[in-house]
Design a protein around this motif. Sequence first.
Motif, PDB file in Angstrom:
ATOM      1  N   THR A  64       0.821  -0.970   0.035  1.00 39.43           N
ATOM      2  CA  THR A  64       0.126  -0.119  -0.050  1.00 39.43           C
ATOM      3  C   THR A  64       0.822   1.095   0.126  1.00 39.43           C
ATOM      4  O   THR A  64       1.953   1.318   0.058  1.00 39.43           O
ATOM      5  CB  THR A  64      -0.850   0.126   1.226  1.00 39.43           C
ATOM      6  OG1 THR A  64      -0.004   0.137   2.352  1.00 39.43           O
ATOM      7  CG2 THR A  64      -1.841  -1.168   1.428  1.00 39.43           C
ATOM      8  N   SER A  83      -6.151  -1.220  -6.613  1.00 39.60           N
ATOM      9  CA  SER A  83      -5.550  -0.470  -5.636  1.00 39.60           C
ATOM     10  C   SER A  83      -4.828   0.818  -6.237  1.00 39.60           C
ATOM     11  O   SER A  83      -4.295   1.577  -5.312  1.00 39.60           O
ATOM     12  CB  SER A  83      -4.715  -1.255  -4.306  1.00 39.60           C
ATOM     13  OG  SER A  83      -3.509  -1.673  -5.043  1.00 39.60           O
ATOM     14  N   GLY A 125      -6.300   6.262   2.760  1.00 36.96           N
ATOM     15  CA  GLY A 125      -7.466   5.271   3.439  1.00 36.96           C
ATOM     16  C   GLY A 125      -8.778   5.997   3.746  1.00 36.96           C
ATOM     17  O   GLY A 125      -8.716   7.138   4.102  1.00 36.96           O
ATOM     18  N   TYR A 172     -13.938   0.669   1.208  1.00 31.47           N
ATOM     19  CA  TYR A 172     -13.385   1.270   2.183  1.00 31.47           C
ATOM     20  C   TYR A 172     -14.124   0.489   3.393  1.00 31.47           C
ATOM     21  O   TYR A 172     -15.355   0.513   3.816  1.00 31.47           O
ATOM     22  CB  TYR A 172     -13.647   2.616   2.490  1.00 31.47           C
ATOM     23  CG  TYR A 172     -12.550   2.993   3.877  1.00 31.47           C
ATOM     24  CD1 TYR A 172     -11.383   2.849   3.774  1.00 31.47           C
ATOM     25  CD2 TYR A 172     -13.333   3.569   4.737  1.00 31.47           C
ATOM     26  CE1 TYR A 172     -10.560   3.201   4.912  1.00 31.47           C
ATOM     27  CE2 TYR A 172     -12.580   4.270   5.922  1.00 31.47           C
ATOM     28  CZ  TYR A 172     -11.416   3.784   6.153  1.00 31.47           C
ATOM     29  OH  TYR A 172     -10.567   4.229   7.058  1.00 31.47           O
ATOM     30  N   ARG A 173     -13.133  -0.665   4.088  1.00 32.09           N
ATOM     31  CA  ARG A 173     -13.513  -1.458   5.021  1.00 32.09           C
ATOM     32  C   ARG A 173     -14.821  -2.327   4.665  1.00 32.09           C
ATOM     33  O   ARG A 173     -15.646  -2.324   5.544  1.00 32.09           O
ATOM     34  CB  ARG A 173     -13.871  -0.631   6.190  1.00 32.09           C
ATOM     35  CG  ARG A 173     -12.493  -0.089   6.871  1.00 32.09           C
ATOM     36  CD  ARG A 173     -12.605   0.808   8.232  1.00 32.09           C
ATOM     37  NE  ARG A 173     -11.397   1.190   8.596  1.00 32.09           N
ATOM     38  CZ  ARG A 173     -11.366   1.778   9.627  1.00 32.09           C
ATOM     39  NH1 ARG A 173     -12.340   2.310  10.452  1.00 32.09           N
ATOM     40  NH2 ARG A 173     -10.078   2.378  10.015  1.00 32.09           N
ATOM     41  N   SER A 192      -9.386  -3.596   1.944  1.00 37.61           N
ATOM     42  CA  SER A 192     -10.834  -2.772   1.732  1.00 37.61           C
ATOM     43  C   SER A 192     -11.899  -3.565   1.356  1.00 37.61           C
ATOM     44  O   SER A 192     -13.036  -3.373   1.411  1.00 37.61           O
ATOM     45  CB  SER A 192     -10.434  -2.014   0.417  1.00 37.61           C
ATOM     46  OG  SER A 192     -10.218  -2.436  -0.601  1.00 37.61           O
ATOM     47  N   CYS A 228     -15.952   3.091  -4.991  1.00 36.85           N
ATOM     48  CA  CYS A 228     -14.772   2.744  -3.936  1.00 36.85           C
ATOM     49  C   CYS A 228     -14.975   1.871  -2.832  1.00 36.85           C
ATOM     50  O   CYS A 228     -16.607   1.916  -2.239  1.00 36.85           O
ATOM     51  CB  CYS A 228     -14.347   4.150  -3.254  1.00 36.85           C
ATOM     52  SG  CYS A 228     -13.722   5.353  -4.752  1.00 36.85           S
ATOM     53  N   GLY A 258      -9.665   0.064  -4.159  1.00 38.79           N
ATOM     54  CA  GLY A 258      -9.771  -0.041  -2.858  1.00 38.79           C
ATOM     55  C   GLY A 258      -8.317  -0.529  -2.367  1.00 38.79           C
ATOM     56  O   GLY A 258      -7.730  -1.085  -3.193  1.00 38.79           O
TER      57      GLY A 258
END
Length: 504
Positions: free
Chosen positions: A176, A461, A497, A477-478, A297, A475, A293
Amino acid sequence: MSNLLEMTGISKRFGSVLALDNIDFDLRAGETHALLGINGAGKSTLVKIISGVYSSDGGKILMNGVEVSIREPTDAMESGIATVQQHPELIGSLSGIENIFLGQEGAGKGLLRRVDQELIKKKTQALLARFPIEIDLSVKVENMSSVEREIVAILHALRQDNIKVLILDEPTSTLTLPEARKLFEVMETLKRSGIGIIYITHRLEEVIAIADRFTVFRDGRKIVTGAKDGSITEESLSKLMLQKELGALYPAKRPQTDADGDILLQTRSLGVEGALEDINIELRRGEIVGGFGLVGSGIEVLASALFGDRRLDHGQILLNGAVQALQTPKDALRRGIFLVPGDRKTQGLTLTKNVTFNATLAHLGRASSRWGGWLRRRKNADTVAGLLERLELRPPHLWRNATEFSGGNQQKIVLAKGLFRQADVYIFLEPTVGVDLGARSKLYDVMRSLSEHAAILVLSSDFDEVCGVADRIFCLYRGRMSIPPSFDLARDEVLDGGLVGRRQ
């Protein structure tokens, strides 16, 4: 800064192919020197000569002004040169310390010698005194982050006191952005100790960020060596490598019209416990949908779920309006879904088999005769040859094993398998990791061409990649999604993030 490594007049020929033509190259103490070029440009051949995998046909190699003979990897190590490969092979069940000193665990000799924990601890302390890097090496490698594993591989390469030249091959391909920044800090520590770093990457933004100098190769020749300054941009580097502007990397997007294509795949409140929640997407014929992501993610889990390799806890997957129960990848293939996986080496290819075998593996019904089930070798070879001519596989040797090709060409073989399958929905997960600009351009062109009759989902990513290739974007995210149709995404904030947007 003095030269650690000097190479003059280096040439290498493979049969009728001149891979390196009278190359001069040098590396200074305490610098990062980036090697750039598309597949087949010559940079990998040069590095293999430096590291002793190949021997040169002509020219000289000097270390600290003294000529050395490097004919095999042990010669390179004895001369002070170490290499960290793109995918370092570490033993997950062992600690970082044990991996670093694997093979040097005890003072005695023989296979039955005991591991001397005190000895390797002292060696570790001495190593970290030379290179003050913050990392807990007592942790098992399987419990480390990607960047920590990369650091362990680097320390393993530097465990000998004589190492002064470190070759890093695509070290950030699985990291990342925050992890890459940590790796760059480690590299600065190494440079301050006098280590010279040869850095191989396809990410031009990294060259601008961390390289002191760069050398561009094209068609086996050195085009230029330059120092980083304010005039160097991704566009200028791309033009040196490709002989065309970076803007041509992505194909033109589809015209914005009122008429949309048929919905081929749809998800309704799709969820996987602990990984995905309430995912609703539509994939239409004629367009490319991009999903951005970072690692963790949920993009990997989404790809697996859509391909029948991950059980849903709730929600539905519909194909052409009909609800589907995808229990296995075989179900997905039969229903016209093909996944180009993120890890081509372990999930996309049988590396010890040839190109034709790999390209036909996902559709043995088409590859075999109707009576008796015998493989139609000649017809398959002709079909695969046509597909790979379209993909510009280099070299176009169908009977060469997949392991003998570069990362970009391996990805083309995986895509040829998808083309042979003739799917209705193509899912690309991290499609260009470790792939050079030339191969990336070709892959993006093929995606756009496929979208004319199929639905395309690109999960990545790489934020620039998603924006560059996709017609619509969401997108993750989590495990949750955001759709930003009227937002101008703030790139740096997104990459650190989370989804951050500014209204246009």
